[in-house]
Design a protein around this motif. Structure first.
Motif, PDB file in Angstrom:
ATOM      1  N   PRO A  86      -1.808  -1.316   3.064  1.00 17.39           N
ATOM      2  CA  PRO A  86      -0.766  -0.335   2.727  1.00 17.39           C
ATOM      3  C   PRO A  86      -1.166   0.569   1.562  1.00 17.39           C
TER       4      PRO A  86
ATOM      5  N   LEU B 125       1.349   4.566   9.208  1.00 16.26           N
ATOM      6  CA  LEU B 125       1.731   3.191   9.536  1.00 16.26           C
ATOM      7  C   LEU B 125       2.613   3.153  10.780  1.00 16.26           C
TER       8      LEU B 125
ATOM      9  N   PHE C 161      -1.327  -6.231   8.342  1.00 16.88           N
ATOM     10  CA  PHE C 161      -1.344  -5.594   7.025  1.00 16.88           C
ATOM     11  C   PHE C 161      -2.058  -6.511   6.042  1.00 16.88           C
TER      12      PHE C 161
ATOM     13  N   HIS D 269       4.479  -3.240   2.384  1.00 13.75           N
ATOM     14  CA  HIS D 269       4.939  -2.695   3.673  1.00 13.75           C
ATOM     15  C   HIS D 269       6.458  -2.694   3.779  1.00 13.75           C
TER      16      HIS D 269
END
Length: 395
Positions: free
Chosen positions: A183, A198, A214, A230
């Motif tokens: 991220p 994303l 992730f 996230h």
């Protein structure tokens, strides 16, 4: 002092001796402000009394028993992670690399279990990503400088530009078993992912029945002001890797996933001798209970804004930084064109002025201090960085 360790590390010219909170002292008694946080590991600073108490109490009970058994500390930490995330199952290991290794192996095992005979094994990752130092994880990481010397490398891995939504849509296909994204790309320069990127990854994975991973080894455990980075986005992963701040200095890693996916790890398919170690998990529980509070998260956001503002002021007054970026207490200062490639030199000068900081690549000064960073330590750190910059620009 003679060095008996292999020469793959270049050690700084000090010998840290003891520490407390955000301050470190070397063997000569010299004090340093720690804005490096053990590379985002010491999320509660050094020698937090609650963590010492948890470690000491567990040390009097049980150190290791093997994964023939489970333990209460392992179950307690896993429950905390499950109760506060998308996950339903947790695999414990010892590091971020091991957590990612488990994630990549699970993605391929899941694809083999559910899509047999389809050649569904490819992993899509990002250029300049970093996922660990095992042969598999260093191959998935998109930085040839870390992998070229160890060829031939594992195959079935593709790399796309970070934050390029069209590239990820084009790359993911029916042979893709997983897409892995940080991220915030930490090692390559503290570069936050865009929500569009994303979301495009999530949609592409859904379209082709691939898993979205992730890597939150650096961004997890409150580093950005939420438990995981996230959680700022309306994008749910299938797997998340965690480590670093999870144990606040005690080695531990974790892979989080759903039951549907995790059930592909059948008995004997993967393991870890020290994974779920009672000492590490007991400290992890104590750390979790401090990190996952409104007070700590608020401190991360408040101090992150203050630190970013102070760094921006230094950028404007000195011209050394072209940009200050990041989220919460994971910040990167990109060197301006006049000082391009000299981040490590500034880091060394900061050390001489009593300040511990990091680099991310050769062009970004990186800061990842304690989530409990106080105003006094923040301001002292900025003052010492200013002194280092003054010396830097007069070299």
């Amino acid at each position: 002092m003679h060095n008996y360790l292999t020469p793959n590390f270049t050690f700084a010219p000090i010998l840290p001796d003891h520490a407390q909170g955000s301050r470190v002292w070397d063997d000569n008694g010299q004090e340093y402000i720690d804005l490096a946080g053990g590379i985002a590991v010491n999320a509660l600073g050094h020698c937090h009394p609650v963590l010492i108490q948890a470690l000491t109490a567990q040390a009097h009970k049980l150190w290791h028993i093997s994964n023939i058994y489970t333990t209460q500390p392992a179950q307690d930490l896993a429950k905390r992670l499950v109760d506060n995330t998308f996950a339903e199952q947790v695999f414990f290991c010892n590091s971020g690399a091991e957590a990612n290794e488990a994630a990549f192996k699970l993605a391929r095992k899941y694809a083999r279990d559910h899509f047999a005979g389809t050649e569904k094994h490819e992993i899509i990752a990002c250029v300049n990503g970093f996922h660990g130092r095992t042969l598999f994880t260093v191959s998935v990481g998109g930085q040839p400088k870390y992998s070229n010397d160890f060829a031939p490398l594992p195959t079935g891995i593709k790399h796309i530009p970070f934050n390029d939504s069209s590239a990820i849509v084009a790359a993911v296909n029916d042979k893709t078993c997983a897409v892995v994204i940080e991220p915030i790309q930490g090692e390559s320069g503290v570069l936050p992912a865009t929500e569009e990127f994303l979301q495009a990854a999530r949609e592409a994975c859904d379209r082709h029945q691939a898993l979205l991973i992730f890597d939150e080894v650096q961004t997890g455990m409150g580093r950005t002001g939420k438990l995981f980075a996230h959680q700022y986005y309306d994008v749910q992963p299938d797997i998340v890797s965690s480590a670093k701040a999870l144990g606040c200095g005690i080695p531990i890693g974790a892979m989080l996933t759903t039951a549907q996916i995790g059930n592909s790890f059948t008995p004997g398919s993967h393991g870890s001798t020290f994974g779920g170690n009672p000492l590490a998990c007991a400290v992890g529980c104590a750390a979790f209970d401090i990190i996952n509070t409104p007070e700590t998260m608020q401190n991360v956001l408040q101090q992150g804004k203050k630190l970013q503002a102070g760094l921006q002021e230094l950028a404007e007054s000195t011209g050394v930084f072209s940009q200050v970026r990041g989220q919460g207490l994971l910040l990167g200062c990109a060197m301006s064109e006049a000082y391009s490639g000299k981040a490590a030199q500034l880091m060394q000068l900061a050390l001489q002025h009593g300040l511990l900081v990091l680099v991310a690549g050769n062009n970004v000064l990186r800061l990842a201090p304690s989530l409990l960073l106080s105003d006094a330590d923040l301001q002292a750190g900025l003052q010492r960085l200013k002194a280092a910059i003054t010396a830097f620009i007069h070299i």
